[in-house]
Design an enzyme around this catalytic site. Structure first.
Site, PDB file in Angstrom:
ATOM      1  N   THR A  51     -12.612 -16.858   9.093  1.00 11.87           N
ATOM      2  CA  THR A  51     -12.852 -15.255   9.052  1.00 11.87           C
ATOM      3  C   THR A  51     -13.139 -14.877   7.531  1.00 11.87           C
ATOM      4  O   THR A  51     -12.877 -15.795   6.764  1.00 11.87           O
ATOM      5  CB  THR A  51     -11.669 -14.344   9.400  1.00 11.87           C
ATOM      6  N   LEU A 139      -7.145 -18.766   1.806  1.00 11.86           N
ATOM      7  CA  LEU A 139      -5.878 -18.488   2.899  1.00 11.86           C
ATOM      8  C   LEU A 139      -5.585 -17.086   2.608  1.00 11.86           C
ATOM      9  O   LEU A 139      -5.461 -16.621   1.421  1.00 11.86           O
ATOM     10  CB  LEU A 139      -4.736 -19.483   2.653  1.00 11.86           C
ATOM     11  N   ALA A 140      -5.469 -16.321   3.594  1.00 10.37           N
ATOM     12  CA  ALA A 140      -4.503 -15.085   3.551  1.00 10.37           C
ATOM     13  C   ALA A 140      -3.613 -15.208   4.586  1.00 10.37           C
ATOM     14  O   ALA A 140      -4.101 -15.472   5.863  1.00 10.37           O
ATOM     15  CB  ALA A 140      -5.478 -13.821   3.784  1.00 10.37           C
ATOM     16  N   TYR A 235      -1.606  -3.150  -5.004  1.00 15.33           N
ATOM     17  CA  TYR A 235      -2.332  -4.354  -5.069  1.00 15.33           C
ATOM     18  C   TYR A 235      -2.091  -4.921  -6.590  1.00 15.33           C
ATOM     19  O   TYR A 235      -0.864  -6.004  -6.606  1.00 15.33           O
ATOM     20  CB  TYR A 235      -3.819  -4.286  -4.721  1.00 15.33           C
ATOM     21  N   LYS A 244      -0.880 -13.203  -7.010  1.00 15.95           N
ATOM     22  CA  LYS A 244      -2.273 -13.668  -7.370  1.00 15.95           C
ATOM     23  C   LYS A 244      -2.274 -14.117  -8.870  1.00 15.95           C
ATOM     24  O   LYS A 244      -2.999 -14.904  -9.396  1.00 15.95           O
ATOM     25  CB  LYS A 244      -3.205 -12.568  -7.155  1.00 15.95           C
ATOM     26  N   VAL A 274     -14.147  -5.610   4.344  1.00 19.00           N
ATOM     27  CA  VAL A 274     -13.388  -5.288   5.384  1.00 19.00           C
ATOM     28  C   VAL A 274     -13.010  -6.819   6.133  1.00 19.00           C
ATOM     29  O   VAL A 274     -13.854  -7.292   6.307  1.00 19.00           O
ATOM     30  CB  VAL A 274     -13.872  -4.329   6.467  1.00 19.00           C
TER      31      VAL A 274
HETATM   32  P1  NAD Z   1      -9.010 -13.216   6.267  1.00 20.56           P
HETATM   33  O1  NAD Z   1      -7.786 -12.820   7.006  1.00 20.56           O
HETATM   34  O2  NAD Z   1     -10.303 -12.833   6.964  1.00 20.56           O
HETATM   35  O3  NAD Z   1      -9.104 -15.082   6.220  1.00 20.56           O
HETATM   36  C1  NAD Z   1      -7.767 -15.782   6.163  1.00 20.56           C
HETATM   37  C2  NAD Z   1      -8.235 -17.077   6.711  1.00 20.56           C
HETATM   38  O4  NAD Z   1      -6.984 -17.764   6.224  1.00 20.56           O
HETATM   39  C3  NAD Z   1      -8.498 -17.279   8.080  1.00 20.56           C
HETATM   40  O5  NAD Z   1      -9.404 -18.313   8.399  1.00 20.56           O
HETATM   41  C4  NAD Z   1      -7.025 -17.873   8.794  1.00 20.56           C
HETATM   42  O6  NAD Z   1      -7.359 -18.681   9.914  1.00 20.56           O
HETATM   43  C5  NAD Z   1      -6.816 -18.721   7.652  1.00 20.56           C
HETATM   44  N1  NAD Z   1      -5.097 -18.869   7.698  1.00 20.56           N
HETATM   45  C6  NAD Z   1      -3.998 -18.162   7.543  1.00 20.56           C
HETATM   46  N2  NAD Z   1      -2.955 -18.690   7.578  1.00 20.56           N
HETATM   47  C7  NAD Z   1      -3.311 -19.796   7.911  1.00 20.56           C
HETATM   48  C8  NAD Z   1      -2.432 -21.201   7.892  1.00 20.56           C
HETATM   49  N3  NAD Z   1      -1.212 -20.928   7.854  1.00 20.56           N
HETATM   50  N4  NAD Z   1      -3.306 -22.435   8.098  1.00 20.56           N
HETATM   51  C9  NAD Z   1      -4.550 -22.589   7.898  1.00 20.56           C
HETATM   52  N5  NAD Z   1      -5.270 -21.357   7.899  1.00 20.56           N
HETATM   53  C10 NAD Z   1      -4.505 -20.059   7.786  1.00 20.56           C
HETATM   54  O7  NAD Z   1      -8.861 -13.028   4.848  1.00 20.56           O
HETATM   55  P2  NAD Z   1      -9.818 -12.653   3.289  1.00 20.56           P
HETATM   56  O8  NAD Z   1      -9.989 -11.242   3.292  1.00 20.56           O
HETATM   57  O9  NAD Z   1     -11.135 -13.536   3.852  1.00 20.56           O
HETATM   58  O10 NAD Z   1      -9.156 -13.436   2.463  1.00 20.56           O
HETATM   59  C11 NAD Z   1      -9.245 -14.735   1.856  1.00 20.56           C
HETATM   60  C12 NAD Z   1      -9.099 -14.666   0.254  1.00 20.56           C
HETATM   61  O11 NAD Z   1      -9.880 -13.650  -0.311  1.00 20.56           O
HETATM   62  C13 NAD Z   1      -7.605 -14.209  -0.142  1.00 20.56           C
HETATM   63  O12 NAD Z   1      -7.209 -14.845  -1.054  1.00 20.56           O
HETATM   64  C14 NAD Z   1      -7.604 -12.829  -0.482  1.00 20.56           C
HETATM   65  O13 NAD Z   1      -6.877 -12.437  -1.243  1.00 20.56           O
HETATM   66  C15 NAD Z   1      -9.193 -12.962  -1.118  1.00 20.56           C
HETATM   67  N6  NAD Z   1      -9.886 -11.566  -1.312  1.00 20.56           N
HETATM   68  C16 NAD Z   1     -10.046 -10.791  -0.174  1.00 20.56           C
HETATM   69  C17 NAD Z   1     -10.839  -9.636  -0.590  1.00 20.56           C
HETATM   70  C18 NAD Z   1     -10.740  -8.637   0.417  1.00 20.56           C
HETATM   71  O14 NAD Z   1     -11.161  -7.342   0.300  1.00 20.56           O
HETATM   72  N7  NAD Z   1     -10.674  -8.954   1.866  1.00 20.56           N
HETATM   73  C19 NAD Z   1     -11.006  -9.157  -1.894  1.00 20.56           C
HETATM   74  C20 NAD Z   1     -11.007 -10.305  -2.887  1.00 20.56           C
HETATM   75  C21 NAD Z   1     -10.054 -11.358  -2.682  1.00 20.56           C
END
Ligand code: NAD
Length: 386
Positions: A51, A139-140, A235, A244, A274
């Site tokens: 995702t 990962l998140a 945050y 982070k 989102v």
């Molecule tokens: P998301 O929730 O869409 O995706 C998380 C992913 O991690 C998924 O594929 C899920 O299956 C996987 N995951 C979670 N736990 C797991 C585990 N134990 N083993 C294997 N897979 C696991 O999250 P996202 O928003 O795309 O976040 C991804 C990264 O991007 C994070 O580091 C987040 O901090 C960073 N980020 C997000 C944003 C934002 O606005 N969403 C902005 C900047 C940075």
């Protein structure tokens, strides 16, 4: 069965397989329309690939860069007549589309924090990829079991040092509210670092190196966020921000470890989008609704796939800041954008939410995460679930 959205707070507990498949296809079509990226990595491992940013990274690596990919994720399959989680359907669709175009596309559904999944991944690389030249760490997660101690840590989204009071939106009732969140304990700060800091990223690199499955010039990239002042208490200056910081500090260690391979490690600071993870952070859904309004008005709006295309097309080199980080958030953080966001932020209330922000766009994006509200999908059609 007919699958409809069942929303519980910041999560939807159902997902639509055809809607998810269509979402993935739209991302692929976007990437194809941008054109091929020259000299992109050809064997890419994405950790957190089902995702959000990880999924988009994998789409761009394959369809923009022409890479064979491995995706690691933790998703619920279909069971007892209940639909799978959205990430499960996304990853399945991506494997299908990638293989149809001749790419190797392998997925491992399991706990990326465990040594068992790391070992399984190494076996898979040896068998089908020989070596990999790019590792994306996306990962998140709300929890992590440390493979050394067996202890499970739970991350929290809390301020540090003082109670936080600020605006947020209840996405169910569409009410703009003042919330107050108590500051985290030392234990909670440490637990969040254990989950979302750099320990596991480094452990992945250690084990991949020890198994000799990383290629010369390998690149690894993990994602971070900074954002504007209104989100800092919860945050950047909160528990997640502290984690982070740790993730960012791991870059130096990883760079040293990759020296013999002339490899590189880097943090990409991405824009607010989102995703399932970001929907769970207080304040962020309201901030995103306001931000999207401004960025759309200015023709600057981007989602995950647009951001990740920029990342790969820049060969992980765009706009590095004084700390050596890539700044894909450069458009979000532009002075004019943030000035206008702040002006709206000060005025926004339940009564003017839809007028002053793109709350509707936010809601649509949220539903789309689970495969709902996607054009061309017949939601009245019976879906077969195992
Ligand atoms: P998301 O929730 O869409 O995706 C998380 C992913 O991690 C998924 O594929 C899920 O299956 C996987 N995951 C979670 N736990 C797991 C585990 N134990 N083993 C294997 N897979 C696991 O999250 P996202 O928003 O795309 O976040 C991804 C990264 O991007 C994070 O580091 C987040 O901090 C960073 N980020 C997000 C944003 C934002 O606005 N969403 C902005 C900047 C940075």
């Amino acid at each position: 069965m007919i699958i409809r959205p069942k929303i519980r707070g910041f999560i939807c507990i159902t997902a639509h397989p055809e809607g998810c498949r269509q979402n993935v296809l739209e991302q692929i079509n976007y990437v194809k329309a941008q054109g091929k990226i020259a000299d992109s990595p050809k064997k890419v491992l994405v950790i957190g690939a089902s995702t959000g940013y990880g999924l988009a990274s994998r789409v761009v690596a394959a369809f923009g860069g022409g890479a064979d990919t491995i995706g690691i994720y933790f998703e619920r399959p279909e069971a007892d007549g209940k639909p799978a989680s959205a990430g499960f359907y996304n990853a399945r669709a991506l494997d299908e589309f990638s293989r149809a175009e001749g790419y190797i596309s392998e997925s491992i559904n399991g706990d990326a924090f465990s040594d068992a999944v790391k070992g399984e991944t190494i076996e898979l690389i040896r068998k089908k990829f020989i070596k990999i030249d790019c590792v994306i760490y996306s990962l998140a997660s709300p929890r992590r079991t440390d493979p050394l101690s067996g202890e499970t840590y739970k991350s929290v989204l809390k301020p540090i040092g003082a109670t936080f009071s600020g605006k947020t939106v209840n996405t169910d009732t569409e009410q703009v509210l003042e919330i107050s969140i108590d500051s985290a304990t030392e234990e909670e700060i440490e637990a969040t670092r254990k989950v979302m800091g750099g320990e596991d990223w480094e452990r992945w690199i250690d084990q991949l190196l020890a198994a000799d499955v990383l290629a010369e010039n390998v690149k690894t990239c993990a994602y971070s966020y900074i954002g504007p002042e209104v989100t800092w208490p919860i945050y950047a200056h909160g528990t997640i921000g502290r984690a982070k910081d740790h993730l960012e500090q791991s870059v130096k260690n990883i760079q040293n470890k990759l020296k013999n391979l002339q490899g590189d490690a880097v943090i990409s600071v991405n824009k607010a989008v989102v995703t399932q993870a970001s929907s769970a952070i207080p304040v962020v859904p309201l901030y995103n609704s306001v931000l999207f309004k401004i960025m759309k008005q200015k023709g600057l709006h981007e989602g995950c796939v647009e951001q990740m295309y920029r990342l790969f097309a820049s060969h992980f080199g765009v706009d590095r800041d004084e700390k050596g980080r890539l700044r894909l958030d450069n458009l979000e953080m532009r002075d004019d954008v943030q000035r206008e966001v702040k002006a709206i932020w000060d005025k926004i209330l339940t009564e003017n939410l839809r007028k002053l922000s793109d709350f509707e766009g936010y809601r649509q994006d949220f539903l789309r995460l689970f495969g709902f509200g996607v054009a061309g999908v017949d939601y009245g059609k019976d879906v077969k679930i195992q």
